[in-house]
Design an enzyme around this catalytic site. Sequence first.
Site, mmCIF file in Angstrom:
data_model
loop_
_atom_site.group_PDB
_atom_site.id
_atom_site.type_symbol
_atom_site.label_atom_id
_atom_site.label_comp_id
_atom_site.label_asym_id
_atom_site.label_seq_id
_atom_site.Cartn_x
_atom_site.Cartn_y
_atom_site.Cartn_z
ATOM 1 C CE1 TYR A 73 -3.671 2.269 0.453
ATOM 2 C CE2 TYR A 73 -2.409 3.239 2.555
ATOM 3 C CZ TYR A 73 -3.509 3.462 1.439
ATOM 4 O OH TYR A 73 -4.424 4.510 1.823
ATOM 5 C CE LYS B 153 2.229 4.633 8.935
ATOM 6 N NZ LYS B 153 0.599 5.275 8.917
ATOM 7 C CG ASP C 246 5.780 3.543 1.139
ATOM 8 O OD1 ASP C 246 5.996 4.236 2.036
ATOM 9 O OD2 ASP C 246 4.583 3.096 0.712
#
Length: 432
Positions: free
Chosen positions: A149, A272, A244
């Site tokens: 994702y 994050k 990623d």
Amino acid sequence: MVYTTLQTTKSEEIFAAAQKLMPGGVSSPVRAFKSVGGQPIVFDRVQGAYVWDVDGNQYIDYVGTWGPAICGHANPEVIGALREALEKGTSFGAPCYLENVLAEMVIDAVPCIEMVRFVNSGTEACMGVLRLMRAFTGREKIIKFQGCYHGHADSFLVQAGSGVATLGLPDSPGVPKAATSATLTAPYNDLEAVKELFKNNPEEIAGVILEPVVGNSGFILPDAGFLEGLRELTQDHGALLVFDEVMTGFRIAYGGAQERFGVTPDLTTLGKIIGGGLPVGAYGGRADIMSMVAPAGPMYQAGTLSGNPLAMTAGIKTLELLQKSGVYEQLHEKTQRLSEGLLNAAQEAGHTVCGGSLSAMFGMFFCEGPVHNYDDAKLSDATKFGNFHRGMLERGIYLAPSQFEAGFTSLAHTDEDIERTLAAAREVLATL
């Protein structure tokens, strides 16, 4: 431990009202508990390794706001730094010195990053890096991996795992065919499939993007030689390699997966942890590639809230805390103890399981395994996981409400938290 029915009257009332106000009652799909059954609990506050719902129930949290809370929720030092920053204002929309400080910290830590651009989310970082891959190479096609994702941009919503997998959708209505026609997919950990894509699309592929450790199909490690093979393939074909590291960055090592595995990509996305709990994202890499980004170069990307002083402050303090001696050894030890304890408890109760951990990430599948990719992950017993999730919630343990999400530990989790979690797991697993 005595089993008691969780009292969540206020959560149920608030969620019922929310469903009339917001699609599905949530601001992000996986929060709706669709894949685990029951209704979500509504959070009231967080502190350290714990969360409290609006009914006053306390839980040990292994979601950590999906990764950022590596130092624990509402860390006192992070909160203290934010209080000082608040006095200067919440948003500038102009350059601030804090951007320089965090940029230098990121560049010093992450092997491939020579220049960095701050944005507001992991999705935005992946959108920017996608455009940059194409701008730099002059090619349009990209390769991503099934179940990985990279945010909800149109080009990435192809076999995307995470919330899309939770909802049982292969992609998303509203995404035009033209947006995904240049997105090629391969199974994670399958180098031969990637070789075939390069062979069938000569000099057309801009790059390969992947989660170096998958967290959005559940927790899946790269096979030996997989990342190295991708590095070699992309170099041979004049394509870029993008990690990623929105989840893995500063979590599985201070320098991320590329430090941990010794494989240096051309570009990296982050998020994050570098926001310390505030909305943030970033993409960075080789200086010659990053010089394509406006205003240094012709590839346009912008954002009013990018480099927000509060997000920069929280990120700086979080990275300072992670530089302390023994931090990653501590995270590894407690996560490994938790992961091995969960697997042993499940096996002792007669369940077929597999899984593992790496630094401060972990996961468990209710299937024989090993799980190498998304297709393997889909063999996990989702119904059993849903029952396990609910049983743990009843006992005050908050796990990710999806089989297709990794779990996270933090520096705030104690030995007692781990033991309490394992005791709860043994109780629940005995009832499944």
